[in-house]
Design an enzyme around this catalytic site. Structure first.
Site, mmCIF file in Angstrom:
data_model
loop_
_atom_site.group_PDB
_atom_site.id
_atom_site.type_symbol
_atom_site.label_atom_id
_atom_site.label_comp_id
_atom_site.label_asym_id
_atom_site.label_seq_id
_atom_site.Cartn_x
_atom_site.Cartn_y
_atom_site.Cartn_z
ATOM 1 N N LYS A 160 11.390 15.035 38.221
ATOM 2 C CA LYS A 160 11.949 16.228 38.853
ATOM 3 C C LYS A 160 13.471 16.278 38.769
ATOM 4 O O LYS A 160 14.072 17.352 38.781
ATOM 5 C CB LYS A 160 11.483 16.308 40.307
ATOM 6 C CG LYS A 160 10.008 16.673 40.457
ATOM 7 C CD LYS A 160 9.628 16.827 41.907
ATOM 8 C CE LYS A 160 8.220 17.408 42.044
ATOM 9 N NZ LYS A 160 7.202 16.561 41.430
ATOM 10 N N GLU A 244 16.187 18.393 48.198
ATOM 11 C CA GLU A 244 16.738 19.698 47.861
ATOM 12 C C GLU A 244 16.590 20.642 49.043
ATOM 13 O O GLU A 244 15.849 20.370 49.996
ATOM 14 C CB GLU A 244 16.048 20.284 46.630
ATOM 15 C CG GLU A 244 14.563 20.529 46.803
ATOM 16 C CD GLU A 244 13.876 20.898 45.501
ATOM 17 O OE1 GLU A 244 14.446 20.612 44.436
ATOM 18 O OE2 GLU A 244 12.767 21.455 45.556
ATOM 19 N N ASN A 279 1.296 21.369 51.336
ATOM 20 C CA ASN A 279 1.841 21.561 49.994
ATOM 21 C C ASN A 279 0.775 21.531 48.898
ATOM 22 O O ASN A 279 1.095 21.351 47.726
ATOM 23 C CB ASN A 279 2.921 20.512 49.690
ATOM 24 C CG ASN A 279 4.091 20.587 50.646
ATOM 25 O OD1 ASN A 279 4.658 21.650 50.841
ATOM 26 N ND2 ASN A 279 4.432 19.463 51.263
ATOM 27 N N GLU A 332 9.264 23.153 39.527
ATOM 28 C CA GLU A 332 8.864 22.061 38.647
ATOM 29 C C GLU A 332 8.043 22.625 37.507
ATOM 30 O O GLU A 332 7.609 23.779 37.542
ATOM 31 C CB GLU A 332 8.041 21.007 39.399
ATOM 32 C CG GLU A 332 6.716 21.516 39.940
ATOM 33 C CD GLU A 332 5.952 20.450 40.716
ATOM 34 O OE1 GLU A 332 6.384 19.290 40.700
ATOM 35 O OE2 GLU A 332 4.926 20.793 41.319
ATOM 36 N N ARG A 336 0.538 20.136 31.793
ATOM 37 C CA ARG A 336 -0.908 19.925 31.671
ATOM 38 C C ARG A 336 -1.619 21.234 31.970
ATOM 39 O O ARG A 336 -0.989 22.238 32.322
ATOM 40 C CB ARG A 336 -1.367 18.876 32.684
ATOM 41 C CG ARG A 336 -0.919 19.186 34.112
ATOM 42 C CD ARG A 336 -1.559 18.292 35.138
ATOM 43 N NE ARG A 336 -0.924 18.372 36.440
ATOM 44 C CZ ARG A 336 -1.122 19.334 37.337
ATOM 45 N NH1 ARG A 336 -1.934 20.340 37.050
ATOM 46 N NH2 ARG A 336 -0.516 19.305 38.513
ATOM 47 N N PHE A 392 -6.200 21.973 58.979
ATOM 48 C CA PHE A 392 -6.581 22.895 57.909
ATOM 49 C C PHE A 392 -7.353 22.208 56.788
ATOM 50 O O PHE A 392 -7.532 22.778 55.721
ATOM 51 C CB PHE A 392 -5.355 23.622 57.335
ATOM 52 C CG PHE A 392 -4.599 24.422 58.355
ATOM 53 C CD1 PHE A 392 -5.172 25.544 58.944
ATOM 54 C CD2 PHE A 392 -3.331 24.051 58.744
ATOM 55 C CE1 PHE A 392 -4.484 26.284 59.893
ATOM 56 C CE2 PHE A 392 -2.629 24.781 59.696
ATOM 57 C CZ PHE A 392 -3.209 25.899 60.272
#
Length: 711
Positions: A160, A244, A279, A332, A336, A392
């Protein structure tokens, strides 16, 4: 003879005409959801491909290989020896025991499988070794083709930090942040202070939501650094982190790119992936309701610029965060095939697996940018073996005792790698399938998804269909008012299932009462005749008591053929059905409305579990006399959970922070459980002294297992 020039446009027309006879025979069709696998017998690719993966993605790759006349080789762990992808392949090789590090990540074993099988190429799917540059190098050294990008692109985009620098040089919009590797927690705090909270701490070599934490203050930064580095080391063997700026309430929109080895690159439109938990994506759709043509083109052109900057060749995905003003920032690049690739296939008609195979063999792209359409709308729901009522979705394990996919419905595609009897274990990702619906409009695609979720039969494991269905029918989702914060904003107290309206409650009560009566009537018959010939004629009216969510309702049921009229709470509800009680699905008509209900269980005590509108409800139906007598039955006293800590999911204990005699404060970490490569901190519910500890580091625990007792 005059010379005629064949223009590129005419070449494309001739290509389509030449292969028109193949298109009708070689198109993958699943209930009107299709993508073209146009097989040209003169275009040689590979004789045999090994798929270095498992589950649904291995099966997906094999389907295209079979269409192209390519033999396939499956690899599997010992516990996957009877898996669907193993049965689907032409050959199969066991590469080790269940843990991924000893099987699907075991490069030595996979390389030996390649030599043994004589495979000429390897498709890595996603996850596992799909973005491992060392694996790609070893394949190249053996003269085996890696169906993916070159190693330099994997390395550049897999890191990254490096990818962000390359993106800046390619004039791709990037998020403000620290471009180097964060050394320790103290430096993380300092950098976070310079950038300004909130910040995102993320694994440099990460992906799939692993090793990512949001921090709003110094304390959360220190904790996030610890957990993210541990998760990164566990998932990727690389604990480097970067920091970031976290863009609050963004959309997560990604661009699918396709590039060949001849300098050609395309963007295949976008996918909206904003519905996430921890995420990780839950529901995706293509196209996005948010982008206008100008923003779409700008994002696509930047994605292609990045692909060309690293000389990318294969299918890949460039992910962006998009704010409310449609400003977009590079997040990012995934080098693939993406999990959610089916929705791009639906709206473009392209078979991305076939494109990857062609590119790997060295063929140029067949399409130009102006050839890429947006036809209709596609939605993907990731069906997981998870408990949606816990954060969740915390993993669930078990055996699929009953399993029935809704693949017979129009406009529905199911990509799966399991079948009835399959085991969902702690060793692998808990995904059951990718459920895709397609329609000419978004409304049609949503309606088909709703029907598909209602018709999906999964027994033996807890699943997230209740959450998926609630998402797609929520007014905010329907209107397109979404962000990556959708779930915590819509369900701030956690997901509680569908909240019944008064009319829906009446429907459910009436359906349960009708089902109870239908069951009673069936039990009185054998081979169509009354079990006791001298018994009186069948009853036409029943007085019942129906209990739902601690509310007790007196109902009167009358029958006319296959229709029951239920009087309750001053209302009359008509319920009709074929009443096939042996079927997992029970289509019913309630006051003219069509519903698909699932009866999960029922017992002699009148307890019925019904899946209605996606959520499972516990209903108790008794005769009037039985209801009167049940009031005298003792009630079970619930367990005091404030003094004990039980594991909310199956997993392994990676850390224990307390010992008997210690005093812990409310919210203090007691232990850490890792499940599906995600680490979860277990905390104390109150301030108390530790009475006993029932777990230790390295131990495997099941859902509900006792971890710690407090005094």
């Amino acid at each position: 003879m005059a010379a005629y020039r064949v223009t590129p446009a005419l070449q494309r027309v001739l290509h389509v005409f030449k292969h028109a006879s193949f298109r009708s025979r070689c198109c993958v069709v699943t209930s009107n959801v299709q993508y073209s696998t146009v097989y040209d017998s003169s275009e040689k690719t590979f004789d045999k491909i090994l798929i270095a993966n498992r589950g649904e993605i291995a099966c997906r790759v094999m389907k295209t290989c079979k269409k192209m006349g390519i033999k396939t080789v499956a690899v599997h762990s010992d516990v996957d020896s009877s898996a669907v992808h193993v049965k689907m392949a032409d050959e199969a090789v066991c590469v080790g025991p269940a843990p991924t590090g000893k099987s699907y990540l075991n490069m030595d074993a996979i390389m030996e499988a390649i030599r043994h099988s004589g495979a000429q190429a390897v498709h890595p799917g996603y996850g596992f070794l799909s973005e491992n540059k060392e694996f790609a190098k070893r394949l190249a050294a053996e003269g085996v083709t890696f169906i993916g990008p070159d190693t330099h692109a994997i390395q550049a985009m897999g890191d990254k930090i490096e990818s962000k620098l390359i993106a800046k040089q390619a004039k791709v919009n990037t998020i403000p942040g620290f471009d180097g590797v964060v050394k320790d927690a103290d430096e993380a705090v300092r950098i976070a202070g310079e950038i300004g909270y909130p910040v995102m701490i993320k694994a440099s070599a990460g992906g799939g939501g692993k090793g990512m934490r949001i921090a709003w203050n110094d304390e959360e930064t220190r904790e996030g650094f610890r957990f993210s580095s541990q998760e990164a080391a566990s998932s990727f063997g690389d604990d480097r982190l970067l920091i970031e700026k976290f863009i609050d309430n963004p959309r997560h929109i990604e661009i699918q790119v396709l590039a060949d080895k001849h300098g050609n690159a395309l963007w295949l439109n976008e996918r909206e992936c904003s519905i996430q938990r921890r995420n990780q994506k839950v529901v995706e759709e293509a196209p996005s309701t948010f982008l206008d043509p100008e923003t779409r083109r700008a994002m696509g052109e930047q994605a292609v610029a990045l692909a060309k900057a690293v000389k990318y060749s294969s299918a890949g995905t460039v992910e962006f965060l998009v704010d409310s003003q449609k400003n977009f920032y590079f997040l990012e690049m995934n080098t693939r095939l993406q999990v959610e690739h089916p929705i791009t296939e639906c709206i473009t008609g392209l078979d991305l697996v076939q494109q990857m195979i062609r590119i790997a063999k060295g063929y140029p792209l067949q399409n130009r940018q102006e050839d890429i359409p947006i036809n209709g709308w596609a939605i993907e729901s990731r069906v997981y073996a998870e408990d949606p009522y816990k954060s969740f979705g915390l993993p669930s394990i078990g055996r699929l005792s009953q399993y029935q996919e809704p693949s017979d419905l129009s406009g529905v595609r199911v990509d799966s790698g399991i079948q009835e009897g399959s085991d969902i274990s702690i060793y692998y990702d808990p995904m059951i399938s990718k459920l895709v619906s397609y329609g000419s409009t978004r409304t049609e695609a949503l309606q088909r998804m709703e029907e598909a979720l209602d018709s999906y039969v999964i027994r033996g494991v807890t699943h997230n269909i209740p959450l998926l269905r609630e998402i797609i029918v929520h007014p905010r989702f329907i209107s397109g008012d979404i962000s990556t914060k959708f779930l915590p904003e819509v369900y701030p107290e956690g997901f509680k299932g569908h909240q019944l309206s008064d009319s829906e409650r009446a429907e459910l009560l009436a359906t349960a009462a009708s089902l109870f009566v239908a069951t009673q009537l069936r039990s009185q018959r054998f081979l169509g005749n009354l079990r006791v010939s001298s018994a009186q004629q069948e009853r036409r009216r029943w007085e019942l008591s129906v209990e739902l969510e601690k509310g007790i309702h007196a109902v009167m049921v009358s029958r006319s053929g296959s229709t029951y009229t239920v009087d309750l709470d001053g209302k009359s509800v008509d319920v009709s059905s074929e009443w096939n009680l042996a079927s997992a699905l029970l289509p019913v008509t309630v006051n003219g409305a069509q519903r698909t209900v699932q009866c999960l269980s029922r017992n002699a005590g009148g307890e019925i579990s019904l899946q209605y509108l996606g959520t499972v409800y516990k209903v108790r139906v008794l005769s009037k006399l039985a209801a009167t007598l049940s009031k005298h039955m003792p009630e079970k006293v619930p367990e005091d959970t404030s003094s004990i800590l039980r594991s909310p999911m199956p997993g392994s204990v990676v850390a224990v922070s307390v010992k008997p005699g210690d005093t812990v404060a409310e919210g203090q970490e007691i232990c850490v459980i890792e499940a599906m490569k995600m680490q979860n901190s277990m905390t104390a519910a109150k301030t108390a002294k530790v009475k006993s500890v029932h777990c230790k580091t390295g131990e495997t625990v099941g859902e509900g297992d006792l971890l710690v007792e407090l005094e």
